[in-house]
Each structure stands twice: as structure tokens, then as C-alpha cells.
Design an enzyme around this catalytic site. Sequence first.
Site, PDB file in Angstrom:
ATOM      1  N   GLU B 264       0.876  -1.170   0.000  1.00 52.57           N
ATOM      2  CA  GLU B 264       0.000   0.000   0.000  1.00 52.57           C
ATOM      3  C   GLU B 264       0.910   1.216   0.000  1.00 52.57           C
ATOM      4  OE1 GLU B 264      -3.538   0.371   0.505  1.00 52.57           O
ATOM      5  OE2 GLU B 264      -3.820  -1.726  -0.061  1.00 52.57           O
ATOM      6  N   CYS B 299      -1.687   9.162   2.386  1.00 50.44           N
ATOM      7  CA  CYS B 299      -1.401   8.602   1.065  1.00 50.44           C
ATOM      8  C   CYS B 299      -2.436   8.996   0.014  1.00 50.44           C
ATOM      9  CB  CYS B 299      -1.294   7.090   1.143  1.00 50.44           C
ATOM     10  SG  CYS B 299      -2.660   6.337   2.037  1.00 50.44           S
TER      11      CYS B 299
END
Lengths: 486, 530
Positions: B264, B299
Amino acid sequence: MEAIVGGFEGELKELREVFNSGKTREASWRRSQLQGILSLFKERESDILKALHQDLGKHHVEAYRDEIGTVMKSATYALGNLKKWMSSKRAKMPLASFPSSAKLVPEPLGVVLIISSWNFPFGLSFEPIIGAIAAGNAVILKPSELSPTCSSVLANTIRDYLDNSAIKVVEGGPLVGEKLLQHKFDKVFFTGGPRVGEVVMTAAAKFLTPVTLELGGKCPAVVDFISSSWDKKIAMKRIIWGKFGACGGQACIAIDYILTQKQFASTLVEMLQKYIKRSFGDNPMESHSIAKIVNKKHFSRLKELLDEPGVKSSIVYGGKSDEQNLFIEPTILLDPLLDSSIMTEEIFGPLLPIITLERIEDSVEFIRARPKPLAVYGFTNNENLKKKMISETSSGSITFNDAIIQYAADTLPFGGVGGSGFGRYHGKYSFENFSHEKAVMMRGYLIDFGFRYPPWNNKKLQLLKSGLRYDYFTLVLIKLGLKSKA
Amino acid sequence: MIKFYRRYPSITHRQHRSFSDLSSNSRFHLPIDIDYTMASEEQAKNSTAPATFDAEAADCLMKELRSTFLDGKTKSYEWRSSQLKSLLKMLEDSDKQICDALFSDLSKPEMEAYIHEIAMIKSSCKLALKKLKDWMKPEKTKTNLGTFPSSAEIVPEPLGVVLIISAWNYPLLLSVDPVIGAIAAGNAVVLKPSELAPAMSSLLAKLLGKYLDSSAIKVVEGAVPETSALLEQKWDKIFYTGNGRVARVVMAAAANNLTPVVLELGGKSPVLVDSNIDLTVTARRILSGKWGCNNGQACVAPDYIITTKQYAPVLIDSLKHNLVKFFGEDPMNSPDLSRVGHSRHFARLKKLLDDDKISGKIIHGGQTDKSNLKIAPTIVLDAPEDSLIMSEEIFGPLLPIVTVEKIEDGIEFINSRPKPLAAYLFTNTKQLKEEFVSNISAGGVVINDVTLHLMVDTLPFGGVGESGTGAYHGKFSFDAFSHKKAVLYRGFFGDAPARYPPYTPGKLRLLKALLDGSLFGIIRALFGFS
């Protein structure tokens, strides 16, 4: 000595450009390529059969069954399901996010590299190609150099029947593979052994390229005592076919060894011998129904497995080999030493060890103590044993009362776990393997909750707390000032 | 949690070595120039990190977890559900401690701590508890003519012993969310929280040790050497949240053991802003996604905006206006903004601001305070493409705005760059929405909002290309840590002798028909035709 033909920058540039142009994403293009695959197999069947016979000594019925028929079946299945697979799927949304909607949109990854293996050169090249095309990608295929005639036929037929600007074949050995892997792909799909699998994944790591590794392992067949003679007959045929019938045992899902009870062992050996003779005659090499060993290296490897002390003495049937013709006859061994190479490495050949146990249930423990294989087989009518095997062993797949046939099931994912690899394909799983499932959420402007935004205060906190719990009643009360805490 | 004491008193010299020495002993050279130094000397002195967790300790740890897993304990529904229940209780009992740790590590406002971390993780845990039985059930599947007669199902099973490496910006969420998936799927777990959020790392070690079954779920605290020691082990899955550089090291380490990974990562998540929008709502949503999410250190935070030259002034005005509404005239002292995570990160962001290429282009903010690790919300207009701020993921409170002639040029702009974790579009124009969705490849796409898709547990959350591989959240978390085993049941009835040697032309005919799936063909073949 392989000719190094540059670094493939030109080919990759073309593939990228073609992919970026959007051509491969069109449903019509995908359909035309899948049709092209069907035409390829219909019209060039004899070339393919010849090549398989040349490289691997495959009988044309075996070749048809395992490589032509299955690929055509998969291409037809993909054509029939393409529209469904390409369409977006609605995702359920919680009420709190009203008014909004979400869906999952499949999209191609881009330019993908498929590296296939020598034992099923057409099957193991085209099954992933079908998935890659159906998903809308541009493809480079590197077939195995160990089946050179097949590699050449693959290159020619793909050039003749498919869109060369988007689907290319690069032939060659390890050096060519290495050169290819120095480039960035959007996915790498590898079928082969764990050692090269590691090299492939390490190279892919430099670009964070996702990989699928279809490896192998020692696929055990637990053979329980079967009372019915009809069932016994079928079981024997299937076991023999599962061991010797697919590329002479050189298959990732071939039965590697058998586990059975001590009491049943001698009957089992007898029955196996009987059916081997029935299937292949008294001189199996003459029957031309068993594939040959692919090359001298593998031939020597298999011979060495048999020559180890503790193994040689356990041979109860067969054992003869012909180096000239790269042929080893179906061989059965009874209880070779457990730490011998034949019992610790993947055999990948027509040698069938039988390990005897006190009770058939001990087979579960035996399998668990070893690396996870690509397939586990159980020949039994005992429902409890089946349940135990499913819940207490782990493998890519598990099949009862048959072997290898799971390869032909379009609705079952085909892939390994642990040492036998990761990632899966076949049917819709092939499509998914080469797709990215993009989450898309749509919001409107109609309702905007002020308490989402700073500056923060306790009231907003309480509103958010109740909102997140979907407790709208409390939310309304707090908003109205009638309640102060969620 | 196992406390890793110094096992051999004679190795005291280890403690005097630097991180770089230690990391060079391992095969995996984790980059130490970014993100891997302690936030401050003070924190280093007060750290409760145990003595060096080395290769031997990792071996020992793995042995214990393997043995626990092989015993079968973690596979039962009862164990999984009891662990999830304890986890929920842990979260409910520890609200205050969690908020305090988040404040200590990141100056995270209580609201953010609650909404983005605590509430989300509780909801994830509750969902797993509710759906566990369903998720664990085998899925019956149809079979086709090729294997007739047969029945089949797909059985989920745990992978074994998994490693979860999490990040510093959402240290609770990004640690515990994958742990929930791993437990629900029946695995034994090692969590390595980020040492750059030391208060949370320490709290997680304490709480997970207290509330969960420590024979199967362990926390290993530490930095480069500890992570390297862990990466040498053979895991059944590695789940990594972080940046692309370290991800490459993790994947290369995983390759040695053929371990599958979920990565991720991040990327530059663009926001394409059309003129056909509700301006105020758009501005508020962008601001909350950028500065309201850990001050841009997320993110999926909007990284940069693309809009038309014509519309830019209107948008900028609204952004500035709403920035003041959110954070006041003096945002450096606003309690509603997280600070920059740690000093190395501050230095990196300062470098982006000090880049010559953007001098004169800062149109709002730009103030920095090194001692308090604060940077004001900053807007940069038309930074050149080769400036630092436009080349790397910003991960901070700086917002570049790129202007284009026509809004469609924005799509080309985005596509010429690496695939981001998220892409956002604000517009009421249907065609633009359709073009954006079909032409932009990103982990996830949101139209007319930002970051919300993380909160929807029916959507897979993960990247593509440089932004990562694999996905989780909701059932996808369970799937990420499971192996879906295909089970095929055949009977002895109804056998097709066609497939066995000795081979005959008749058998070939039958095989062709069987593989074609054509019933008619089969009948014809059986009667000797075709």
C-alpha cells in the site's frame, strides 16, 4: 548459443504506444483476438500436434486433449463471458454516505509479460494470453527454449493470427529472459520452477511489478482402501492417467507420490501394474502413449533419483530406461527412504513412489509436514477423511477421486499457495489476474455536512460520532440542540 | 508481547554501533536516509524500545508462531471471533490513551484522531465480527461439462504466519486494520509499527500484548535492524504500508522466500477541478482532504490541483477564503492542524519550498517553524514540471496548482505520470466524469469529493502500478490474508474412458465434443459420427 537480438526496447516501445492508444481496450479488439486464437488452433492443429510430438513425444490425442482442446474451450468461455467481465459492478453503499454511489471498474494493467514452461508449451502460453487479452492488455510472450519446435510454432502462428502490434513473441533462453526482465512491465506471469520464480520476482521488485507465480510441488495422492470393484477400476485408471498420462508425469499437477495404508499397498501395486499394462501395453515405449523426457539433463536427473541407495531397492515395477530415446518406463517404488531425493524434490517424471502408513488418516499429518503443493488428491469414499483433508492440509487445490481434471474447470481458480506459488487464473480469474479493479465513488453536491470541516468543536465531534454509527436520530437531536452527547 | 532482552551479555558492543552498521549486516539494505531516524534525540533517550531484536530473536519468534499456527488454534471461528471482540474492547477502553499518543506523535487534533483513526478502526472491527461467519463459509461454484459429473466449492483458509509493517502517519489505523484482516482470516500475526510514531508504537505493543493472544499475535518494535531481521524470515504474506523505496526492498526480500505481498504505497493524487462546480463545497472538500487529513500527510491526500487558466483565480480565492474559515488567520497556531510528523520530514518539505524553481510562485502561506515542526498551509501556482514539488509525492501541507488551457488537457497531464493511489475530479459535466473514469488509471477515483472512498468498506482500497499492489478493507482484508482453495469432488460414476490411453480416433472425437461443451457433439461422437 542464442543470438542476443538487442534489448527489446523497440518492441516494448511499440507495445506501450499501442496500449496507450486505447486499441486493446476496445471490446471489439479483444473479441477479434480471442476469435483469432480459435482460428489459430482450428487451422494449425496439425502443426501444433507435430511440434508437440517432436519436442515431447506427445501422442496426438493427449496433445489435443491437454493443449488444443482446453485452450479452445477457454477462449470460447472468455468470448461468452467477456461482456460480463468487462462491465462495472455496483458496490453497496452505507446509508451515511447518501447521496453517493460507487462501482468497481475493471481496467487493463498495461503491457504484460508472460513466461511459459516447456511441458505444456501451448496450454501454458495461451491460457494466460487469453486472460491478458480479455482484460485488454498488450502482451509479450516468452515461451520456453526447452521445447524449441513448439516455441517456433508459437511465434509463427501468433504472428499469423493475432495483432502483432499488441501481441509479440520473444524466443530464447535464460539470457533473453534476463534482458526482458530488465524492463518495466505492468505484470509478469510466470509458470515454471521456484528457482527461476525467485529470479523473476526479484527482478520485478525493482519496478514494483506485481507477479503471478505458477510453480509446482510434490502433489500427493491419498489412496484409501476402496471396496467396490467398479470404483477401484476407475480409481486406478485415473491414478495412472494422473501420473503418466499428462506429459509423462512432467506436469505441475501430476500425482507425485501416493500415500496408502500398509494393508492395501500390495493390492494397490498389483492393480496399478495391471492397468499400466492395459493402458500402455507390455512395452510402453512402443505404445507412443507416454511423452518422452524433455532432454538429457532431466533424463539424467530422473535416473539419478532412481540410483540413490534406499531408492533402487524399493523399485517394484519398471525402472528401465532408454537414453537414446529419452524414455523412462512407468516405474513404481514401494517405501523409498523418506529423506531420499525422490521423496524430497518434485519428481516431474514417470516415477511413482508409494508410501505406506499405518492408518490412512496419518496421510494428513504427512502432507502437513511438507511444503504446500499445487494440488492434493484423495481417492476415497470416506466423507470424514475428505473433510479432514480439506481442513487440515493446505494446497493450491484439492480434488477427490480424480486427478489433473481440475485444470479444465473454468469456474475454479487455478494457482498455488506457499511454495507452489501465488496468484490464480482460469476462467474469470484469468481476466481478474490481468486487471486492476478500480474503485470509483461518485458524490453529489446536494448534501454537505458542515460538521465535516474544521474548526473543530465538541458539537461537531458528537455529530460525527453519531453519523458514523448511522445513528441519525441522535444526529438530528444534537443538531437541534436537544442532546449534547452522542 | 515478547520482551527481547539482551540474551548474551557479551554482545554489549552492539548497542554502540550506528544504524548503518547494523543494517549493513543484513542482506537487505533498507534506506536509512529517509524516514528511519528517530524523531528526536529526546524521544530516543526516553524510548522504551527493547534491546536489539536480531536474527536469532526473529528465528525464535517465527518458531513460536509457526508452532501456534500448526496447532490449529487460530483457525477456529471461536478464536478469531474472541480476538476481534478483545480488539474492539481494547479500542473502546483506550480512546484517551490513543488520542494522547496521536497527539504526542503528530499533534493530531482530537477530531481527526477520532474520525480518521478510532472510529474507522472500530467500524472495521465490528464489520469483521459481524461478517466473519459469512466470510469463512465455502463458496459453492458451478461446474461445467468438462468435469461432469462433479461438484465444486472454494474454501478460504489462512495463509499461516503473516508480517504487517505499518506507517507513521495513521499509526493506529494502518497497523490495526490489516491486523483485523489477518486475524479474521485465521493467521498468526507479527505487527511492526513505525518507529517514527514512537508513542503509538509503544502503546500498540502494550495494548495488543494485554488484550490479545500473545502466542499468536505479536508486536515487534524497532527500526531498520529489527525490520531487516524480520524480513529475513519466511512469511506466508507480507503486508506493507509506506513508500516505494522501501517497498522495493520489502518485495525483494519477499522474493527470496516466494512470499506474496500487498504493498500500500502512495503517489501524487491529482485533483482535476472543472469550472462547472459548486465552488464553496468543492473548496471545502479539497481543504478538508488536504489539510484536514494529518495536514496533507496521507497517502490519499490531494497532492496537487489541475484547473484551467481561466478558472484558477476563482478557485484560489475560494481556497484562501475557506482556509481562513477553517484554521483562522494564524494557521501556524491553529489547534486543528497536525504538525509535520518528524524532523527529517520537515527538512524534506522545506527543501521543496526552498527549490529555486518555485521561487516567486508561492501565493499563499510558506511560513515554517522548525522547532515546532510546523509549516503553514501553502499554495504554489504553476510550479514547473521539473521542480521538486511536482516530481515527488508531497505528503505535506503544500498545494501546487497547475493550470492548463482546456480542462481535458488535465487528463493527459495525469496520464503522463505514474499511476497514483487516488485521483479526484470536481465537475457537474457528465461527459467529463465519464472520460475521467475510463481514462485515468489510479487505485481509486472519487468524483466531487476526496478521500471518502476509504470509509466505504465495500470498496477495495489499494493501488496500481507505482501506487502499489493488492487491496484491503472490509471483505477484501479477509481475502488479502486468505488462500482460496479450489475443491473438486468427483464420483466414480460417469467416467469418460475417452481420456485414458490406449488412445483411439473414437476417443479423440468424444474428447473434442466434451471440450467443446457440446451435448449434441457428445451424442454424435458416442454414436460414432463426426
